[in-house]
Scaffold this motif. Structure first.
Motif, PDB file in Angstrom:
ATOM      1  N   GLU A   1      21.786   4.688  14.716  1.00  0.00           N
ATOM      2  CA  GLU A   1      20.645   4.387  15.578  1.00  0.00           C
ATOM      3  C   GLU A   1      19.373   4.117  14.774  1.00  0.00           C
ATOM      4  OE1 GLU A   1      20.489   7.737  18.147  1.00  0.00           O
ATOM      5  OE2 GLU A   1      22.365   7.211  19.181  1.00  0.00           O
ATOM      6  N   ALA A   2      19.288   4.696  13.576  1.00  0.00           N
ATOM      7  CA  ALA A   2      18.111   4.486  12.718  1.00  0.00           C
ATOM      8  C   ALA A   2      18.235   3.225  11.869  1.00  0.00           C
ATOM      9  CB  ALA A   2      17.899   5.702  11.825  1.00  0.00           C
ATOM     10  N   GLY A   3      19.356   2.500  12.025  1.00  0.00           N
ATOM     11  CA  GLY A   3      19.513   1.243  11.303  1.00  0.00           C
ATOM     12  C   GLY A   3      20.209   1.343   9.969  1.00  0.00           C
ATOM     13  N   PHE A   4      20.872   2.470   9.704  1.00  0.00           N
ATOM     14  CA  PHE A   4      21.600   2.637   8.451  1.00  0.00           C
ATOM     15  C   PHE A   4      23.098   2.373   8.660  1.00  0.00           C
ATOM     16  CE2 PHE A   4      17.868   5.367   7.847  1.00  0.00           C
ATOM     17  CZ  PHE A   4      17.455   4.975   6.578  1.00  0.00           C
ATOM     18  N   GLY A   5      23.783   2.184   7.552  1.00  0.00           N
ATOM     19  CA  GLY A   5      25.229   2.044   7.560  1.00  0.00           C
ATOM     20  C   GLY A   5      25.872   2.988   6.562  1.00  0.00           C
ATOM     21  N   GLY A   6      27.198   3.054   6.600  1.00  0.00           N
ATOM     22  CA  GLY A   6      27.951   3.862   5.646  1.00  0.00           C
ATOM     23  C   GLY A   6      28.877   4.859   6.297  1.00  0.00           C
ATOM     24  N   LEU A   7      28.420   5.525   7.382  1.00  0.00           N
ATOM     25  CA  LEU A   7      29.209   6.584   8.020  1.00  0.00           C
ATOM     26  C   LEU A   7      29.957   6.123   9.269  1.00  0.00           C
ATOM     27  CD1 LEU A   7      26.713   9.613   7.897  1.00  0.00           C
ATOM     28  CD2 LEU A   7      28.445   8.960   6.213  1.00  0.00           C
ATOM     29  N   GLU A   8      29.747   4.892   9.708  1.00  0.00           N
ATOM     30  CA  GLU A   8      30.217   4.442  11.016  1.00  0.00           C
ATOM     31  C   GLU A   8      31.740   4.539  11.214  1.00  0.00           C
ATOM     32  OE1 GLU A   8      30.110   2.021   7.871  1.00  0.00           O
ATOM     33  OE2 GLU A   8      28.222   2.340   8.943  1.00  0.00           O
ATOM     34  N   CYS A   9      32.510   4.358  10.158  1.00  0.00           N
ATOM     35  CA  CYS A   9      33.974   4.452  10.300  1.00  0.00           C
ATOM     36  C   CYS A   9      34.433   5.880  10.577  1.00  0.00           C
ATOM     37  CB  CYS A   9      34.676   3.925   9.054  1.00  0.00           C
ATOM     38  SG  CYS A   9      34.645   2.122   8.924  1.00  0.00           S
ATOM     39  N   LEU A  10      33.541   6.840  10.382  1.00  0.00           N
ATOM     40  CA  LEU A  10      33.854   8.239  10.622  1.00  0.00           C
ATOM     41  C   LEU A  10      33.332   8.702  11.973  1.00  0.00           C
ATOM     42  CD1 LEU A  10      33.033   9.556   7.039  1.00  0.00           C
ATOM     43  CD2 LEU A  10      35.229   8.801   7.944  1.00  0.00           C
ATOM     44  N   SER A  11      33.002   7.759  12.853  1.00  0.00           N
ATOM     45  CA  SER A  11      32.533   8.081  14.197  1.00  0.00           C
ATOM     46  C   SER A  11      33.627   8.777  15.001  1.00  0.00           C
ATOM     47  CB  SER A  11      32.116   6.796  14.931  1.00  0.00           C
ATOM     48  OG  SER A  11      31.012   6.188  14.323  1.00  0.00           O
ATOM     49  N   GLY A  12      33.198   9.680  15.880  1.00  0.00           N
ATOM     50  CA  GLY A  12      34.122  10.291  16.821  1.00  0.00           C
ATOM     51  C   GLY A  12      34.947  11.431  16.287  1.00  0.00           C
ATOM     52  N   ILE A  13      34.840  11.728  15.004  1.00  0.00           N
ATOM     53  CA  ILE A  13      35.603  12.839  14.439  1.00  0.00           C
ATOM     54  C   ILE A  13      34.959  14.143  14.894  1.00  0.00           C
ATOM     55  CG2 ILE A  13      36.260  14.014  12.301  1.00  0.00           C
ATOM     56  CD1 ILE A  13      36.366  11.292  10.962  1.00  0.00           C
ATOM     57  N   PRO A  14      35.725  15.032  15.536  1.00  0.00           N
ATOM     58  CA  PRO A  14      35.131  16.293  15.998  1.00  0.00           C
ATOM     59  C   PRO A  14      34.823  17.226  14.834  1.00  0.00           C
ATOM     60  CG  PRO A  14      37.481  16.304  16.377  1.00  0.00           C
ATOM     61  CD  PRO A  14      37.144  14.931  15.880  1.00  0.00           C
ATOM     62  N   GLY A  15      33.982  18.215  15.103  1.00  0.00           N
ATOM     63  CA  GLY A  15      33.670  19.198  14.066  1.00  0.00           C
ATOM     64  C   GLY A  15      32.245  19.075  13.582  1.00  0.00           C
ATOM     65  N   SER A  16      31.958  19.773  12.493  1.00  0.00           N
ATOM     66  CA  SER A  16      30.597  19.889  11.980  1.00  0.00           C
ATOM     67  C   SER A  16      30.438  19.198  10.638  1.00  0.00           C
ATOM     68  CB  SER A  16      30.240  21.371  11.814  1.00  0.00           C
ATOM     69  OG  SER A  16      31.038  21.934  10.784  1.00  0.00           O
ATOM     70  N   ALA A  17      29.186  18.957  10.265  1.00  0.00           N
ATOM     71  CA  ALA A  17      28.900  18.349   8.966  1.00  0.00           C
ATOM     72  C   ALA A  17      29.373  19.245   7.829  1.00  0.00           C
ATOM     73  CB  ALA A  17      27.403  18.071   8.842  1.00  0.00           C
ATOM     74  N   GLY A  18      29.243  20.572   8.000  1.00  0.00           N
ATOM     75  CA  GLY A  18      29.631  21.480   6.930  1.00  0.00           C
ATOM     76  C   GLY A  18      31.098  21.438   6.589  1.00  0.00           C
ATOM     77  N   ALA A  19      31.935  21.016   7.534  1.00  0.00           N
ATOM     78  CA  ALA A  19      33.377  20.950   7.272  1.00  0.00           C
ATOM     79  C   ALA A  19      33.763  19.701   6.497  1.00  0.00           C
ATOM     80  CB  ALA A  19      34.147  20.992   8.586  1.00  0.00           C
ATOM     81  N   THR A  20      32.903  18.682   6.489  1.00  0.00           N
ATOM     82  CA  THR A  20      33.325  17.403   5.914  1.00  0.00           C
ATOM     83  C   THR A  20      33.644  17.471   4.421  1.00  0.00           C
ATOM     84  OG1 THR A  20      31.029  16.633   5.609  1.00  0.00           O
ATOM     85  CG2 THR A  20      32.132  16.096   7.696  1.00  0.00           C
ATOM     86  N   PRO A  21      32.851  18.172   3.584  1.00  0.00           N
ATOM     87  CA  PRO A  21      33.251  18.246   2.182  1.00  0.00           C
ATOM     88  C   PRO A  21      34.422  19.194   1.944  1.00  0.00           C
ATOM     89  CG  PRO A  21      31.262  19.523   2.521  1.00  0.00           C
ATOM     90  CD  PRO A  21      31.528  18.806   3.812  1.00  0.00           C
TER      91      PRO A  21
ATOM     92  N   LEU B   1      32.995  29.719  11.091  1.00  0.00           N
ATOM     93  CA  LEU B   1      33.458  28.783  12.112  1.00  0.00           C
ATOM     94  C   LEU B   1      32.266  27.980  12.604  1.00  0.00           C
ATOM     95  CD1 LEU B   1      35.937  29.629  14.959  1.00  0.00           C
ATOM     96  CD2 LEU B   1      33.900  28.287  15.420  1.00  0.00           C
ATOM     97  N   ALA B   2      32.439  26.662  12.628  1.00  0.00           N
ATOM     98  CA  ALA B   2      31.381  25.798  13.164  1.00  0.00           C
ATOM     99  C   ALA B   2      31.938  25.040  14.365  1.00  0.00           C
ATOM    100  CB  ALA B   2      30.856  24.863  12.086  1.00  0.00           C
ATOM    101  N   GLY B   3      32.467  23.832  14.149  1.00  0.00           N
ATOM    102  CA  GLY B   3      32.991  23.061  15.273  1.00  0.00           C
ATOM    103  C   GLY B   3      34.328  23.541  15.776  1.00  0.00           C
ATOM    104  N   GLY B   4      35.082  24.265  14.938  1.00  0.00           N
ATOM    105  CA  GLY B   4      36.382  24.783  15.358  1.00  0.00           C
ATOM    106  C   GLY B   4      37.433  23.711  15.569  1.00  0.00           C
ATOM    107  N   SER B   5      37.245  22.537  14.973  1.00  0.00           N
ATOM    108  CA  SER B   5      38.156  21.416  15.222  1.00  0.00           C
ATOM    109  C   SER B   5      39.308  21.341  14.229  1.00  0.00           C
ATOM    110  CB  SER B   5      37.381  20.101  15.182  1.00  0.00           C
ATOM    111  OG  SER B   5      36.833  19.875  13.894  1.00  0.00           O
ATOM    112  N   ASN B   6      39.306  22.191  13.245  1.00  0.00           N
ATOM    113  CA  ASN B   6      40.366  22.131  12.233  1.00  0.00           C
ATOM    114  C   ASN B   6      40.943  23.515  11.969  1.00  0.00           C
ATOM    115  OD1 ASN B   6      41.771  20.229  10.521  1.00  0.00           O
ATOM    116  ND2 ASN B   6      40.919  21.326   8.780  1.00  0.00           N
ATOM    117  N   LEU B   7      41.020  24.330  13.029  1.00  0.00           N
ATOM    118  CA  LEU B   7      41.492  25.705  12.918  1.00  0.00           C
ATOM    119  C   LEU B   7      42.612  25.985  13.909  1.00  0.00           C
ATOM    120  CD1 LEU B   7      38.230  27.861  12.691  1.00  0.00           C
ATOM    121  CD2 LEU B   7      39.937  27.595  10.897  1.00  0.00           C
ATOM    122  N   LEU B   8      43.621  26.699  13.446  1.00  0.00           N
ATOM    123  CA  LEU B   8      44.654  27.245  14.320  1.00  0.00           C
ATOM    124  C   LEU B   8      44.644  28.751  14.100  1.00  0.00           C
ATOM    125  CD1 LEU B   8      46.961  26.896  16.309  1.00  0.00           C
ATOM    126  CD2 LEU B   8      48.501  26.501  14.371  1.00  0.00           C
TER     127      LEU B   8
END
Length: 359
Positions: A109-129, A60-67
């Motif tokens: 904030e570091a001046g990169f792009g690519g992930l911005e449309c995924l802003s605000g999604i709760p949870g952890s990086a490990g859950a994304t894949p 369990l990390a962010g717990g945002s996709n668990l019931l």
């Protein structure tokens, strides 16, 4: 052997009888023993020790996709807290426990792009894949360069290429198996600071962009956060519309051979209307939110007095109004799922992972 003794040399902090409701965004779940792992080394050592002793493990990390069941979990819940984030010339490497929106914010904030449309999604990086996280026309499968995994059977740790992960719509080979633990993920970035091509009409319109065009990633991030907040999809402890797991049902993909039958069922129930659909591999993707509303389950269903109800902002989210149990949420999910199936001959599938319960 007690967990405290078994895990004495792993670096984990052990807590007994922890209400799992404290660790999930649904805020439901019974008690369990919890091993808190603040580093990747502690996580690996803890999982290896528990596996060697035959103790059931729930990661369990962010717990945002668990019931999680009201009965809790009969084993050890291993919380993943390693939160390192490292930027390279054209990518970001995040440890599994890193808060996902913190990763996105760091890249913008570091001046990169690519992930911005995924802003605000709760949870952890490990859950994304694991579930191929996606929103507003972008999925992480398009951006993941590699994933660092612990093979629980062999004990081996290695970086895995995306083609080994079997990505699909809100799924991967990691979602319904527990023989691998995500330790870190590397995502490709756009070094010029431009966003991923905009594919979601609502976001593109706010930014005065044609679909497929890019805009500065910081502008897209601000827009996405505003749109998500308007739908109750940005965590807020005082807003019960965010006491949820986000979209509870995935948009169903109907096989080509069944599309006309489904369309006929929709016409029979709601008349000759325009049905929002999208191309999908092997069929047509229907909007789960649209189907739920047309089946008679509007925002806030079943009413203001219910302890579990649909969000007042977004019919795809099941929410805990402050006193709901797991059983209450399961009952609501079944009502909505079965009602849509009865009217439109489409069975909605849940997106969250369920522990100790079945819908």
């Amino acid at each position: 052997m007690e967990p405290t003794e078994l895990l004495a040399d792993t670096g984990a902090r052990i807590r007994a009888s922890v209400p799992l409701a404290e660790l999930t965004t649904f805020r439901v779940g019974g008690p369990a023993t919890v091993a808190e792992c603040a580093t990747t080394d502690a996580l690996v050592a803890t999982v290896r020790a528990l596996d060697a002793a035959g103790v059931p493990v729930l990661l369990l990390a962010g717990g945002s996709n668990l019931l999680i069941s009201d009965d809790g979990f009969d084993g050890v819940v291993v919380t993943i807290r390693g939160d390192g984030i490292r930027l390279t010339e054209n990518s970001v490497i995040a440890e599994a426990g890193a808060v996902w929106d913190t990763v996105v914010a760091a890249t913008v904030e570091a001046g990169f792009g690519g992930l911005e449309c995924l802003s605000g999604i709760p949870g952890s990086a490990g859950a994304t894949p694991v579930q191929n996280v996606g929103a507003y026309g972008v999925e992480v499968a398009e951006l993941i360069e590699r994933v660092r995994l612990l093979d629980r059977a062999s004990g081996e740790i290695r970086w895995v290429d995306p083609h080994e992960l079997g990505f699909g719509y809100r799924t991967s080979v990691l979602k319904h198996r527990d023989d691998a633990v995500v330790l870190a993920v590397e995502y490709a970035l756009r070094a010029d600071g431009s966003s991923a091509p905009l594919r979601y009409g609502e976001v593109a319109k706010v930014l005065d962009a044609a679909e497929g065009q890019s805009r500065p990633s910081a502008d897209v991030r601000r827009t996405v956060l505003r749109v998500r907040a308007g739908k109750g999809m940005v965590l807020d402890p005082i807003d019960h519309d965010t006491w949820s797991a986000g979209s509870f049902f995935t948009n169903p993909v109907v096989a080509d051979a069944a599309v006309e039958r489904v369309r006929a069922a929709i016409t029979a129930h709601v008349g000759d209307v325009t049905v929002p659909t999208y191309p999908a591999t092997g069929g047509v993707k229907f909007s789960a939110g649209w189907l739920i509303e047309r089946a008679g389950f509007g925002k806030g269903f079943p009413g203001a007095d219910a302890v579990a109800r649909l969000s007042t902002k977004h019919t795809l989210a099941l929410t805990n109004r402050g006193a709901a149990s797991c059983a209450d949420l399961v009952s609501l999910a079944r009502t909505v799922r079965d009602g849509v199936a009865e009217r439109f001959e489409i069975r909605l599938e849940p997106e969250p992972v369920t522990v100790g319960v079945r819908l």
